[in-house]
Design an enzyme around this catalytic site. Structure first.
Site, PDB file in Angstrom:
ATOM      1  N   ARG A  62      13.312   9.443  -6.707  1.00 35.77           N
ATOM      2  CA  ARG A  62      12.159   8.542  -6.578  1.00 35.77           C
ATOM      3  C   ARG A  62      11.110   8.784  -7.664  1.00 35.77           C
ATOM      4  O   ARG A  62      10.315   7.892  -7.971  1.00 35.77           O
ATOM      5  CB  ARG A  62      11.527   8.688  -5.188  1.00 35.77           C
ATOM      6  N   ASP A  81      -1.845   0.298   4.939  1.00 32.99           N
ATOM      7  CA  ASP A  81      -0.814   1.217   4.454  1.00 32.99           C
ATOM      8  C   ASP A  81      -1.444   2.075   3.367  1.00 32.99           C
ATOM      9  O   ASP A  81      -2.466   1.700   2.777  1.00 32.99           O
ATOM     10  CB  ASP A  81       0.386   0.440   3.887  1.00 32.99           C
TER      11      ASP A  81
HETATM   12  C1  LIG Z   1       9.061   3.086   7.271  1.00 31.17           C
HETATM   13  S1  LIG Z   1       7.591   2.195   6.966  1.00 31.17           S
HETATM   14  C2  LIG Z   1       7.364   1.399   8.534  1.00 31.17           C
HETATM   15  C3  LIG Z   1       6.853  -0.022   8.378  1.00 31.17           C
HETATM   16  C4  LIG Z   1       6.656  -0.771   9.699  1.00 31.17           C
HETATM   17  N1  LIG Z   1       5.666  -0.152  10.528  1.00 31.17           N
HETATM   18  C5  LIG Z   1       7.962  -0.907  10.433  1.00 31.17           C
HETATM   19  O1  LIG Z   1       8.174  -0.222  11.441  1.00 31.17           O
HETATM   20  O2  LIG Z   1       8.796  -1.713  10.001  1.00 31.17           O
HETATM   21  C6  LIG Z   1       6.370   3.503   6.993  1.00 31.17           C
HETATM   22  C7  LIG Z   1       5.086   3.149   6.251  1.00 31.17           C
HETATM   23  O3  LIG Z   1       4.099   4.165   6.522  1.00 31.17           O
HETATM   24  C8  LIG Z   1       3.335   4.340   5.350  1.00 31.17           C
HETATM   25  N2  LIG Z   1       2.683   5.662   5.349  1.00 31.17           N
HETATM   26  C9  LIG Z   1       3.253   6.883   5.190  1.00 31.17           C
HETATM   27  N3  LIG Z   1       2.328   7.844   5.173  1.00 31.17           N
HETATM   28  C10 LIG Z   1       1.137   7.226   5.357  1.00 31.17           C
HETATM   29  C11 LIG Z   1      -0.210   7.700   5.440  1.00 31.17           C
HETATM   30  N4  LIG Z   1      -0.519   8.995   5.323  1.00 31.17           N
HETATM   31  N5  LIG Z   1      -1.188   6.790   5.615  1.00 31.17           N
HETATM   32  C12 LIG Z   1      -0.900   5.472   5.736  1.00 31.17           C
HETATM   33  N6  LIG Z   1       0.344   4.963   5.656  1.00 31.17           N
HETATM   34  C13 LIG Z   1       1.360   5.848   5.468  1.00 31.17           C
HETATM   35  C14 LIG Z   1       4.350   4.192   4.226  1.00 31.17           C
HETATM   36  O4  LIG Z   1       3.747   3.856   3.001  1.00 31.17           O
HETATM   37  C15 LIG Z   1       5.289   3.095   4.757  1.00 31.17           C
HETATM   38  O5  LIG Z   1       4.984   1.837   4.238  1.00 31.17           O
END
Ligand SMILES: C[S@@+](CC[C@H](N)C(=O)[O-])C[C@H]1O[C@@H](n2cnc3c(N)ncnc32)[C@H](O)[C@@H]1O
Length: 293
Positions: free
Chosen positions: A51, A160
């Site tokens: 990545r 996000d």
């Molecule tokens: C796997 S996706 C899930 C998206 C959606 N909630 C779903 O279930 O389809 C996880 C998301 O959490 C975000 N994320 C991870 N760490 C985070 C943080 N510390 N603060 C805010 N967002 C975060 C990532 O950027 C990512 O877009």
């Protein structure tokens, strides 16, 4: 088989350009953990390196050692944002875990509609919204309920940490393979076929887009600067990347943004059991905040 030699100072001083030196990887994963709570153990190293390759190229660092040096500089703030963009897992889908949307339209919305009437809009937060598919799924479900006079007004916030997914979410343009989980009837109502040549794309209709707002928010922040309180929080497939103490802190900060008796939805592989929160389980992976007092 030859025995592996123990690590020497040379391993720390002269890593190859292909991999992190062990000490660099530890420092790097600590930085990621402190910045966004994501835990990256040794088994994730290859994935992390893959990545980051684009960052090594775009920054001109060339090697993981140089990239670590760059991150250690005082003015590395912008690179840290791009690094988080590269490291986060953003997998998402429209109508992911559809039982949640069923529960929402059959149980939560009729109840909220009866209680709130037109006193104020229903407020929903897609926390960790990725490219916006969850937030727009919510918008479709709520708008259908509004059109059937089950609820009145509503507003949706998507947040996000990753700037690239937020950009995509605001554009609201998706491929035809992306929209497959959306029921045909909803596609007809809420999607517009893009006129652009080449790959077929669809854009969320303006009426639906206007109900959703996106903003960058890091769950590690001490305070969440959002227009709380919310009636419903979706935080699905996010806390799975955090360790238990971090999960507890994040869930409690999110729960503090819910109204009493507000609903909290987690991902199907996540559980809040064992965490000290004011959320009670009401259905699989669905929780409700306790009443005040
Ligand atoms: C796997 S996706 C899930 C998206 C959606 N909630 C779903 O279930 O389809 C996880 C998301 O959490 C975000 N994320 C991870 N760490 C985070 C943080 N510390 N603060 C805010 N967002 C975060 C990532 O950027 C990512 O877009």
């Amino acid at each position: 088989m030859a025995q592996q030699a123990p690590l020497t100072t040379a391993d720390y001083a002269a890593p190859t350009s292909d991999h992190f030196a062990p000490a660099d990887y530890v420092r790097f994963t600590n930085l990621v953990y402190q910045t966004c709570g994501i835990q990256l153990n040794a088994s994730k190293q290859l994935m992390v390196e893959t990545r980051l390759r684009k960052r090594l190229k775009e920054t001109g660092a060339g090697t993981y050692r140089n990239y670590c040096k760059l991150l250690a500089q005082e003015d590395s703030h912008e690179e840290l944002i791009l690094l988080i963009d590269a490291i986060t897992t953003n997998k998402t889908e429209f109508f992911r875990e559809p039982a949640h949307f069923n529960y929402l339209s059959k149980k939560v919305l009729p109840d909220l509609g009866r209680r709130l009437k037109a006193s104020r809009p229903i407020r929903v937060w897609s926390a960790g919204c990725s490219t916006g598919k969850e937030a727009y799924t919510l918008a479709m479900v709520l708008m259908d309920s509004q059109r059937s006079n089950i609820i009145q007004d509503f507003e949706i916030l998507g947040t996000d940490i990753c700037t690239q997914v937020l950009e995509k979410a605001s554009q609201a343009v998706y491929l035809d393979t992306d929209i497959e989980p959306i029921p045909e009837a909803l596609r007809k109502k809420y999607l517009l076929r893009s006129r652009a040549q080449g790959t077929p794309t669809f854009r969320i209709a303006p009426e639906l887009r206007s109900t959703v707002r996106f903003q960058r928010l890091n769950f590690m922040d001490d305070k969440y600067f959002v227009d709380a309180p919310f009636d419903i929080v979706f935080c699905r497939n996010v806390i799975i990347y955090f360790d238990r103490p971090t999960q507890e802190q994040v869930v409690n900060k999110l729960a503090a943004c819910l109204v009493p008796e507000g609903h909290f939805f987690t991902g199907h592989s996540e559980t809040l059991s064992g965490l000290a929160t004011r959320l009670n389980n009401v259905a699989p992976t669905i929780y409700r905040k306790a009443t005040e007092g």
